[in-house]
Every structure is written in structure tokens, then in C-alpha cells.
Design a protein around this motif. Structure first.
Motif, PDB file in Angstrom:
ATOM      1  N   GLY A   1      49.908  28.720  36.603  1.00 11.34           N
ATOM      2  CA  GLY A   1      49.348  27.523  35.988  1.00 11.34           C
ATOM      3  C   GLY A   1      47.835  27.462  36.092  1.00 11.34           C
ATOM      4  O   GLY A   1      47.158  27.036  35.154  1.00 11.34           O
ATOM      5  N   MET A   2      47.302  27.920  37.215  1.00  9.65           N
ATOM      6  CA  MET A   2      45.849  27.924  37.388  1.00  9.65           C
ATOM      7  C   MET A   2      45.178  28.928  36.449  1.00  9.65           C
ATOM      8  O   MET A   2      44.053  28.711  36.002  1.00  9.65           O
ATOM      9  N   PHE A   3      45.857  30.026  36.147  1.00  3.14           N
ATOM     10  CA  PHE A   3      45.298  30.993  35.201  1.00  3.14           C
ATOM     11  C   PHE A   3      45.088  30.332  33.841  1.00  3.14           C
ATOM     12  O   PHE A   3      44.012  30.443  33.245  1.00  3.14           O
ATOM     13  N   TYR A   4      46.092  29.632  33.353  1.00  2.05           N
ATOM     14  CA  TYR A   4      45.971  28.945  32.068  1.00  2.05           C
ATOM     15  C   TYR A   4      45.007  27.761  32.151  1.00  2.05           C
ATOM     16  O   TYR A   4      44.267  27.492  31.196  1.00  2.05           O
ATOM     17  N   PHE A   5      44.992  27.073  33.273  1.00  5.45           N
ATOM     18  CA  PHE A   5      44.068  25.957  33.467  1.00  5.45           C
ATOM     19  C   PHE A   5      42.627  26.440  33.380  1.00  5.45           C
ATOM     20  O   PHE A   5      41.790  25.823  32.717  1.00  5.45           O
ATOM     21  N   GLU A   6      42.324  27.547  34.048  1.00  2.73           N
ATOM     22  CA  GLU A   6      40.960  28.069  34.026  1.00  2.73           C
ATOM     23  C   GLU A   6      40.592  28.580  32.645  1.00  2.73           C
ATOM     24  O   GLU A   6      39.451  28.440  32.209  1.00  2.73           O
ATOM     25  N   ASP A   7      41.556  29.174  31.951  1.00  2.00           N
ATOM     26  CA  ASP A   7      41.273  29.729  30.636  1.00  2.00           C
ATOM     27  C   ASP A   7      41.083  28.642  29.592  1.00  2.00           C
ATOM     28  O   ASP A   7      40.219  28.758  28.724  1.00  2.00           O
ATOM     29  N   ARG A   8      41.875  27.587  29.633  1.00  4.23           N
ATOM     30  CA  ARG A   8      41.864  26.561  28.590  1.00  4.23           C
ATOM     31  C   ARG A   8      40.906  25.409  28.875  1.00  4.23           C
ATOM     32  O   ARG A   8      40.315  24.854  27.950  1.00  4.23           O
TER      33      ARG A   8
END
Length: 156
Positions: free
Chosen positions: A113-120
Motif C-alpha cells: 500500500g505504501m508503494f502505491y501511496f508514494e507513487d500516486r
């Protein structure tokens, strides 16, 4: 999922939430106090300061998430050990890997979830924060000539 694993998660999530909020607060205050003199010198308004802190919030979440997961997991297991709950769990024959599997799975899902949070979200907010800070602090041109390099037309 076994009842004891749900119990471990019930102990984990309140500690995780409080730790996350605490680490976010610490990071926000660290950023605020590191730039406080510049903000005061340039007469930054309070509402603009709140906007800077708002734009820095996703970065704080990104920094605080791993610390919060680690702290909450270790605190939960340590608290269970202090109350002799782990002794009774291990005496019943449950291995440690089965007991902490929900915590590991939770950490894995949070990392995805943090990967997508940082990306988006994070990249956009960080760009807005940098632009706002540059606008508010209006960096002055450095008139120091100690790092000045002069090139001739031939490039020497």
C-alpha cells in the motif's frame, strides 16, 4: 484465522495507530522547527505555514509507517510477554511463526500500500510543498563570488 491471532491483531492496531500519529507529529514538528527562523524572517502567514505542513504530511506518513509497524509489533509482543500470555500460548503448542503470521502479513500489505501511496500521492504533494516553500521563502540570489568560474570563448 485463529482466535489468538485475531487477539494479537486487536492488540497491534491501536498501538500502531498511536505510534503512527506520534511519529507523524514528530516529523512535522522537526520540519517546522528546522525552517522556523526562515519563516519568521520572511513573515510567512500562519495559513501558509499550515499549507506547507499539509503538503509535508504524506512524506511524514511515508517516513513514519515503517517505524510505527516495527514499534507496534515489538510493543505488542513485549506486552504479551510481560503479561505471561506468550508463555501460555507456547505451552499450548502454538509456534511463534503461526502467532506472528498476521503481523507479518499486515506489514507486507502495508508495504504494498505504501508503494502505491508514494507513487500516486506523495510525489505530487512533495512537488507542491517545494514550490510553496520556494515561493514563501523567496531564495535570494547568492552574490558571493568565491565559487565564480569564468570561461573563455574557446571553453577554457
Amino acid at each position: 484465522m485463529k482466535i489468538i491471532q485475531r487477539y494479537v491483531l486487536q492488540l497491534f492496531f491501536p498501538v500502531f495507530t498511536v505510534a503512527l500519529l506520534f511519529f507523524i507529529l514528530l516529523l512535522e514538528l522537526a520540519d517546522l522547527f528546522s525552517n522556523l527562523a526562515q519563516y519568521l524572517q520572511n513573515g510567512v502567514k500562519f495559513i501558509d505555514l499550515l499549507r506547507v505542513m499539509y503538503f509535508y504530511l504524506p512524506k511524514c506518513v511515508s517516513f513514519a509507517m515503517p517505524l510505527s509497524v516495527l514499534f507496534a509489533a515489538s510493543y505488542t509482543m513485549g506486552n504479551m510477554y510481560a503479561k505471561n500470555e506468550l508463555t501460555s500460548i507456547f505451552a499450548s503448542g502454538m509456534p511463534l511463526a503461526v502467532l506472528v503470521a498476521p503481523l507479518v502479513l499486515c506489514g507486507f500489505l502495508l508495504s504494498i500500500g505504501m508503494f502505491y501511496f508514494e507513487d500516486r500521492i506523495l510525489i505530487r504533494f512533495q512537488r507542491q510543498k517545494i514550490a510553496l516553500v520556494n515561493e514563501l521563502l523567496e531564495p535570494q540570489q547568492n552574490l558571493n563570488s568565491s565559487d565564480l568560474v569564468i570561461l573563455s570563448e574557446s571553453g577554457k
